[in-house]
Enzyme design. Sequence first.
Site, PDB file in Angstrom:
ATOM      1  N   GLU A  88       4.077  -7.880   2.881  1.00 45.00           N
ATOM      2  CA  GLU A  88       4.362  -8.801   3.993  1.00 45.00           C
ATOM      3  C   GLU A  88       3.949  -8.176   5.321  1.00 45.00           C
ATOM      4  OE1 GLU A  88       6.312  -7.879   1.503  1.00 45.00           O
ATOM      5  OE2 GLU A  88       7.760  -9.436   0.947  1.00 45.00           O
ATOM      6  N   VAL A 124       0.873  -1.183   0.000  1.00 44.04           N
ATOM      7  CA  VAL A 124       0.000   0.000   0.000  1.00 44.04           C
ATOM      8  C   VAL A 124       0.907   1.230   0.000  1.00 44.04           C
ATOM      9  CG1 VAL A 124      -1.889   1.203   1.177  1.00 44.04           C
ATOM     10  CG2 VAL A 124      -1.712  -1.292   1.360  1.00 44.04           C
ATOM     11  N   GLU A 125       0.989   1.864  -1.161  1.00 46.27           N
ATOM     12  CA  GLU A 125       1.893   3.017  -1.294  1.00 46.27           C
ATOM     13  C   GLU A 125       1.166   4.317  -0.955  1.00 46.27           C
ATOM     14  OE1 GLU A 125       3.636   2.570  -5.182  1.00 46.27           O
ATOM     15  OE2 GLU A 125       4.855   0.868  -4.508  1.00 46.27           O
TER      16      GLU A 125
HETATM   17  N1  THU Z   1       7.476  -4.534  -1.916  1.00 51.72           N
HETATM   18  C1  THU Z   1       6.736  -5.390  -1.179  1.00 51.72           C
HETATM   19  O1  THU Z   1       5.569  -5.138  -0.866  1.00 51.72           O
HETATM   20  N2  THU Z   1       7.307  -6.548  -0.790  1.00 51.72           N
HETATM   21  C2  THU Z   1       8.548  -6.966  -1.176  1.00 51.72           C
HETATM   22  O2  THU Z   1       8.942  -8.082  -0.827  1.00 51.72           O
HETATM   23  C3  THU Z   1       9.384  -6.099  -1.977  1.00 51.72           C
HETATM   24  C4  THU Z   1       8.857  -4.750  -2.266  1.00 51.72           C
HETATM   25  C5  THU Z   1       6.823  -3.310  -2.391  1.00 51.72           C
HETATM   26  C6  THU Z   1       7.245  -2.046  -1.727  1.00 51.72           C
HETATM   27  C7  THU Z   1       6.890  -1.038  -2.791  1.00 51.72           C
HETATM   28  O3  THU Z   1       5.494  -0.724  -2.702  1.00 51.72           O
HETATM   29  C8  THU Z   1       7.107  -1.779  -4.088  1.00 51.72           C
HETATM   30  O4  THU Z   1       7.087  -3.143  -3.762  1.00 51.72           O
HETATM   31  C9  THU Z   1       8.421  -1.430  -4.772  1.00 51.72           C
HETATM   32  O5  THU Z   1       9.483  -1.550  -3.897  1.00 51.72           O
END
Ligand code: THU
Length: 161
Positions: A84, A72-73
């Site tokens: 995770e 969730v950005e």
């Molecule tokens: N991201 C994850 O949600 N889990 C991971 O294991 C690696 C990266 C997400 C963070 C961000 O929203 C996007 O992927 C790019 O880094």
Amino acid sequence: MLSNRIVQQQGKAESGRLPIRFPCCVLGSECLQLLLRRCREAKDCAYCPYSRFPVGAALLTAGGEIFSGCNVENACYSLGVCAERTAIQKAISEGHTRFRAMAIASDMADFITPCGACRQVMREFGTDWDLYLTKPDGTYIVKTLQELLPLSFGPEDLQKA
Ligand code: THU
């Protein structure tokens, strides 16, 4: 490239009769297939307009429940949360603190691996659970948290001072 301790085509496990043996716990093939499906489904909910890098996670509790999560950005980039940690926070906030496994999915051509921050958050809840790192083609590798975060610092260490 990560070494493939166990690599399996998705779908094959369904026809097997014996449970598949993993380092930390034994998951029945149905349970594993469900966990893998739930992490793929969670990926479809990812809110990632900035990175365009969707990730899904599915967390299996000791009691057999599955909590899924996606990344969730946020327009304030540093507030983004990984898939995770979303799954872990959902499980914790519903009263679950013992975990058996987590499966993680992304669109990346290689096996997705959790970031360092997520590994540390996972470690808070023990080192002896399994991470299924998947590829979009359905293959996966399984690693223990101990393997992904050796020599880690955890709650027990606070008692040693
Ligand atoms: N991201 C994850 O949600 N889990 C991971 O294991 C690696 C990266 C997400 C963070 C961000 O929203 C996007 O992927 C790019 O880094």
